[in-house]
Design an enzyme around this catalytic site. Structure first.
Site, mmCIF file in Angstrom:
data_model
loop_
_atom_site.group_PDB
_atom_site.id
_atom_site.type_symbol
_atom_site.label_atom_id
_atom_site.label_comp_id
_atom_site.label_asym_id
_atom_site.label_seq_id
_atom_site.Cartn_x
_atom_site.Cartn_y
_atom_site.Cartn_z
ATOM 1 N N TYR A 136 -2.295 -1.989 11.353
ATOM 2 C CA TYR A 136 -2.521 -2.151 9.544
ATOM 3 C C TYR A 136 -1.500 -1.501 8.593
ATOM 4 O O TYR A 136 -0.761 -2.674 8.296
ATOM 5 C CB TYR A 136 -4.046 -1.733 8.978
ATOM 6 C CG TYR A 136 -4.323 -2.405 7.902
ATOM 7 C CD1 TYR A 136 -4.182 -3.131 7.145
ATOM 8 C CD2 TYR A 136 -3.637 -0.996 6.843
ATOM 9 C CE1 TYR A 136 -4.335 -3.100 5.263
ATOM 10 C CE2 TYR A 136 -3.554 -0.903 5.760
ATOM 11 C CZ TYR A 136 -4.281 -2.144 4.632
ATOM 12 O OH TYR A 136 -4.373 -2.072 3.296
ATOM 13 N N LYS A 164 1.280 -3.794 6.434
ATOM 14 C CA LYS A 164 2.119 -3.785 5.131
ATOM 15 C C LYS A 164 3.697 -3.924 5.391
ATOM 16 O O LYS A 164 4.709 -4.048 4.264
ATOM 17 C CB LYS A 164 1.579 -3.104 4.196
ATOM 18 C CG LYS A 164 -0.258 -3.518 4.425
ATOM 19 C CD LYS A 164 -0.102 -3.987 3.291
ATOM 20 C CE LYS A 164 -1.513 -4.623 3.561
ATOM 21 N NZ LYS A 164 -1.420 -6.156 2.810
ATOM 22 N N SER A 221 0.673 -1.219 -0.167
ATOM 23 C CA SER A 221 0.101 -0.608 -0.093
ATOM 24 C C SER A 221 1.678 1.017 0.507
ATOM 25 O O SER A 221 2.188 1.084 0.664
ATOM 26 C CB SER A 221 -1.074 -0.046 1.336
ATOM 27 O OG SER A 221 -1.184 1.155 1.393
#
Ligand code: UDP
Length: 336
Positions: free
Chosen positions: A150, A154, A125
């Protein structure tokens, strides 16, 4: 024919990628735990491509299930989408996010080593950049400490993959997505948010159809053209095609590094108000909205410099913002 395992293959980006893989002549094996998708998506994929992918309902946190899958399935490459993705929720349930997003990644990489599978595509992301120093964002931009568990999954995920590539001669590409939106032209597959949508486009379509009273625009005091935050909105079908380009690069051994990463965006930054105006124009709907406080953790502006992905992966976005908004609206109408 190459066999490609797609984890999270019934989700929003996963399902569109499955369709594009099938169109490119790959045989697809889908794994999904149905935690944020439904099994109907399989039939909808079949309506588009005429091919029902092999499907395993499986929780990738269950190591023995993962081992069993790899022991019984011939796999030439993996596209790994399966992950929890709600930023806000991750703040309250960090350990679940680490267990799911990191644990499953490790199990898959272990099985790749065991079964000598070399090719791995990871969904990353643009959040890894935080508020970038330079816009548009190139891959030379430094990553920043993540603002949520979150986001951290990544970043840590990419680091784990780098270590595994170096130690075990794997080949991997991370795609750092900007903001995927829209639905397949057929309107058979699209985004199915659970509960109240967190993302802008589903919130807009749900408001326009009457499921929500009004859109809250999070802040109009940013240092941008109209004060609202700027993002790079990419059609999900274009994004899906970037995965095929990345996978094909690995399958054809065209990669120059064992780990590569690319920004996948259109290159155009648009404000929230510009999105609202475009939506109103394209769909001829009036949208109720109000300006509220900034949302915690939001950056002012993020849009991609996509020079690297267009040159190395020979991919470029083909669809317009209007295409994306129109398809998102058709999808909302079909599902309400
Ligand atoms: N946004 C908004 N209202 C909403 C949802 C999002 O104003 O109900 C804004 C958000 O602040 C950001 C942009 O829309 O500037 C895109 O947000 P989204 O959550 O879709 O993606 P993000 O860029 O946060 O990953």
């Amino acid at each position: 024919m190459k066999n490609i395992l797609v984890t999270g293959g019934l989700g929003f980006i996963g399902s569109h990628t499955v369709v594009e893989l099938q169109a490119s002549g790959y045989r697809v094996i889908v794994v999904d735990d149905l935690s944020n998708s439904t099994v109907d998506v399989l039939e909808n994929i079949e309506k588009i491509s005429g091919i029902k992918p092999d499907f395993h309902q499986l929780d990738l946190r269950n190591k023995s299930d993962v081992q069993q899958l790899f022991a019984t399935t011939s796999i030439d490459g993996i596209i790994h989408f399966a992950a929890f993705k709600a930023v806000g929720e991750s703040v309250h349930k960090p350990l679940e996010y680490y267990e799911n997003n990191i644990g499953s990644l490790v199990y898959i990489l272990q099985e790749m080593v065991k079964h000598n599978i070399k090719n791995f595509i990871f969904s990353s992301s643009c959040t890894v950049y935080g508020q970038a120093e330079t816009l548009p964002i190139t891959e030379l931009e430094k990553t920043k400490p993540a603002l949520s568990p979150y986001g951290n999954t990544k970043q840590v995920g990419e680091e784990i993959i780098i270590d595994a590539c170096n130690a075990h001669q794997l080949n991997a590409i991370s795609l750092r997505y900007f903001n995927p939106i829209g639905a397949h032209d057929s309107i058979h597959i699209g985004e199915l948010p659970l509960g109240v949508p967190q993302n802008l486009i589903p919130y807009i379509t749900q408001t326009a159809i009457g499921l929500r009273d009004e859109l809250s625009i999070f802040g109009n005091d940013y240092d941008t053209k109209d004060g609202t935050a700027v993002r790079d909105y990419i059609h999900v079908v274009d994004l899906a095609k970037a995965h095929i380009a990345a996978l094909t690069r690995l399958v054809n051994k065209e990669n120059t590094e064992n780990y590569e990463y690319y920004n996948v965006g259109t290159g155009t930054g648009l404000s929230v108000l510009e999105i609202v105006e475009s939506f109103e124009r394209v769909t001829e709907q009036k949208l109720n909205y109000t300006i509220v406080e900034r949302r915690k953790g939001d950056v002012t502006a993020a849009f991609a410099d996509n020079t690297l992905v267009t040159s190395k992966l020979k991919w470029q976005p083909e669809k317009s913002l209007d295409d994306a908004l129109r398809s998102a609206w058709e999808w909302q109408k079909k599902n309400t």
